[in-house]
Design an enzyme around this catalytic site. Structure first.
Site, short mmCIF file in Angstrom:
data_model
loop_
_atom_site.label_atom_id
_atom_site.label_comp_id
_atom_site.label_asym_id
_atom_site.label_seq_id
_atom_site.Cartn_x
_atom_site.Cartn_y
_atom_site.Cartn_z
N ARG A 1 0.82 -1.20 0.00
CA ARG A 1 0.00 0.00 0.00
C ARG A 1 0.86 1.25 0.00
O ARG A 1 0.55 2.23 -0.68
CB ARG A 1 -0.94 -0.02 1.22
CG ARG A 1 -2.07 1.00 1.15
CD ARG A 1 -1.74 2.32 1.79
NE ARG A 1 -1.19 2.12 3.11
CZ ARG A 1 -0.24 2.89 3.62
NH1 ARG A 1 0.28 3.90 2.93
NH2 ARG A 1 0.22 2.67 4.84
N HIS B 1 14.56 17.53 10.49
CA HIS B 1 13.22 18.14 10.52
C HIS B 1 12.20 17.12 10.02
O HIS B 1 12.03 16.94 8.82
CB HIS B 1 13.17 19.40 9.66
CG HIS B 1 14.25 20.38 10.00
ND1 HIS B 1 14.23 21.15 11.14
CD2 HIS B 1 15.42 20.69 9.36
CE1 HIS B 1 15.32 21.91 11.18
NE2 HIS B 1 16.06 21.64 10.12
N PHE C 1 1.76 23.36 19.29
CA PHE C 1 3.08 23.07 18.71
C PHE C 1 4.10 24.06 19.25
O PHE C 1 3.79 25.24 19.42
CB PHE C 1 3.01 23.18 17.18
CG PHE C 1 2.15 22.14 16.54
CD1 PHE C 1 2.60 20.84 16.38
CD2 PHE C 1 0.87 22.45 16.10
CE1 PHE C 1 1.80 19.88 15.79
CE2 PHE C 1 0.07 21.51 15.50
CZ PHE C 1 0.53 20.21 15.37
N GLU D 1 3.65 10.17 7.74
CA GLU D 1 2.56 11.07 7.30
C GLU D 1 1.92 11.78 8.50
O GLU D 1 0.72 12.02 8.53
CB GLU D 1 1.49 10.32 6.51
CG GLU D 1 1.96 9.30 5.52
CD GLU D 1 2.77 9.88 4.38
OE1 GLU D 1 2.97 11.10 4.36
OE2 GLU D 1 3.21 9.11 3.51
N LEU E 1 0.10 15.32 1.65
CA LEU E 1 0.00 14.51 2.86
C LEU E 1 -1.44 14.22 3.23
O LEU E 1 -1.77 13.12 3.70
CB LEU E 1 0.71 15.21 4.02
CG LEU E 1 2.23 15.31 3.91
CD1 LEU E 1 2.79 16.15 5.05
CD2 LEU E 1 2.88 13.94 3.90
N GLU F 1 13.30 15.64 6.48
CA GLU F 1 14.75 15.83 6.48
C GLU F 1 15.38 15.22 7.73
O GLU F 1 14.69 14.97 8.72
CB GLU F 1 15.07 17.33 6.42
CG GLU F 1 14.59 17.98 5.13
CD GLU F 1 15.05 19.42 4.96
OE1 GLU F 1 14.88 19.96 3.87
OE2 GLU F 1 15.58 20.00 5.94
#
Length: 387
Positions: A93, A139, A387, A367, A243, A136
């Site tokens: 998948r 990140h 956040f 994701e 995403l 990254e």
């Protein structure tokens, strides 16, 4: 014995086309994937010619219009395809999801007509394999701080940086890469295999998604032609929209893994005898099985409704986050608990539980991690970012 996993007659909500697509992909998985997937996972090997096979059954970019090589299907059909593929293995998948939602989708949505004509038909057939470069080394959940840079020169761009944990990287013909330009804007770039300074080292020693190739995308002064930059996006809206498409597909896909574990557990519990009767007759085992089917049914209804909203253009990123988070957690818990029903037999490759469990440990992270999706929902509730 109930093995259908359609406790609320959800089939009545599907079109005849949806059901035909489901049966076609299910047949493919039963004949092409399940007989070989344990060996592939055990030996850390991908399945030969997988992308060509997926292209042949229309599993790559199924919602892309026919004029660009897709099948022109709706979002429910896409979800069903992801569900049936992940009943085989999350790696299968993932390969289709990356190709469809993270490579074909941005080219179709943000690309030029020339880019669409050049890349989409070959990606749809599986003749080209694509990868998606966002994460990254420094990140992961914070793409706004990406370090990969795109610098404009007189007649081309120069790309420098690195991306990590990239499905299909060692195999890819092209990569859709996201980088920050000199103005600080996020740009999408199509990087092609063979460009000088572009390399894709493989990541080894994985305990998860062992039947697919994972690697890095490394860019050292790679010259990018102007025509390889996606013209219609210059912000994080680009990768985030990709995403969202992938997360939606995941919400369906993991239901397939959960169903595979559930059905295996029911069959085993009815056949395995202890103390003179099948273990399925004991209350603790029935409790597990009843909870499995309940959670699968809830996840099915959640993803089906989300698919309807996507078809109507009304699905929000927060709704998609909720579905991805809930359904992946559901599938992982079922994989773990169903392994216990099989006892020691649950750890061997003759049964799929441990393989699904290890795969889902990746799916619950990629994701958007389980915790990040929780905070997305919290932000939507309160209007306050944590956040």
């Amino acid at each position: 014995m109930n093995l259908t996993c359609d406790y609320f007659n959800i089939d009545a909500l599907l079109s005849e086309e949806n059901k035909l697509i489901r049966q076609s992909v299910r047949d493919f998985v039963n004949t092409e994937i399940k007989p070989v997937i344990d060996q592939a996972a055990q030996h850390h090997e991908d399945i030969p010619n997988l992308m060509l096979k997926l292209g042949a059954i229309g599993a790559l970019g199924p919602y892309i219009p026919i004029e660009y090589g897709g099948s022109g299907l709706d979002q429910i059909a896409y979800g069903i395809i992801m569900q049936e593929l992940e009943a085989g293995d999350s790696a299968i998948r993932s390969a289709a999801s990356v190709q469809s939602s993270l490579v074909m989708y941005p080219i179709f949505t943000f690309g030029s007509e020339e880019q669409k004509q050049k890349y989409l038909p070959k990606l749809a057939k599986g003749e080209y394999i694509g990868s998606f470069g966002l994460t990254e080394p420094n990140h992961g959940s914070d793409p706004a701080t990406m370090e990969t840079r795109l610098v404009r020169k007189a007649d081309h761009y120069i790309l420098n940086g690195a991306k990590m944990w990239i499905t299909n990287a060692p195999l890819c013909n092209i990569a859709v890469v996201w980088a920050r330009d000199e103005e600080g804007k996020i740009r999408g770039i199509i990087v092609e295999r063979g460009m000088k300074g572009f390399s894709t080292p493989e990541t080894f020693n994985k305990w998860s998604l062992r039947a697919s190739k994972t690697g890095e995308l490394i860019f050292q002064d790679v010259e990018i032609p102007f025509e390889n930059v996606l013209p219609d996006v210059n912000s994080l809206r680009g990768p985030f929209s990709c995403l969202n498409s992938a997360r939606y597909g995941i919400s369906w896909g993991v239901i397939g893994a959960a169903i595979d574990c559930y059905q295996t557990a029911v069959k085993y519990a009815l056949e395995r005898e202890q103390f003179g009767k099948p273990i399925a007759s004991y209350q603790l085992q029935q409790k597990k099985l009843a909870e499995f089917l309940t959670e699968i049914t809830k996840a099915q209804l959640l993803s089906w409704r989300l698919g309807v909203l996507k078809n109507e253009g009304k699905a929000t990123p927060a709704q998609i986050s909720m579905a991805k988070r809930n359904n992946v957690h559901m599938a992982l818990q079922i994989a773990r608990e169903s392994r216990q029903i099989l006892g020691a037999m649950g750890i061997v490759g003759d049964f799929p539980m441990m393989r699904h469990m290890m795969n889902l440990e990746s799916v619950i992270t990629y994701e958007g991690t389980h915790d990040i999706h929780l905070l997305i929902t919290g932000n939507d509730i309160t209007g306050l970012s944590a956040f």
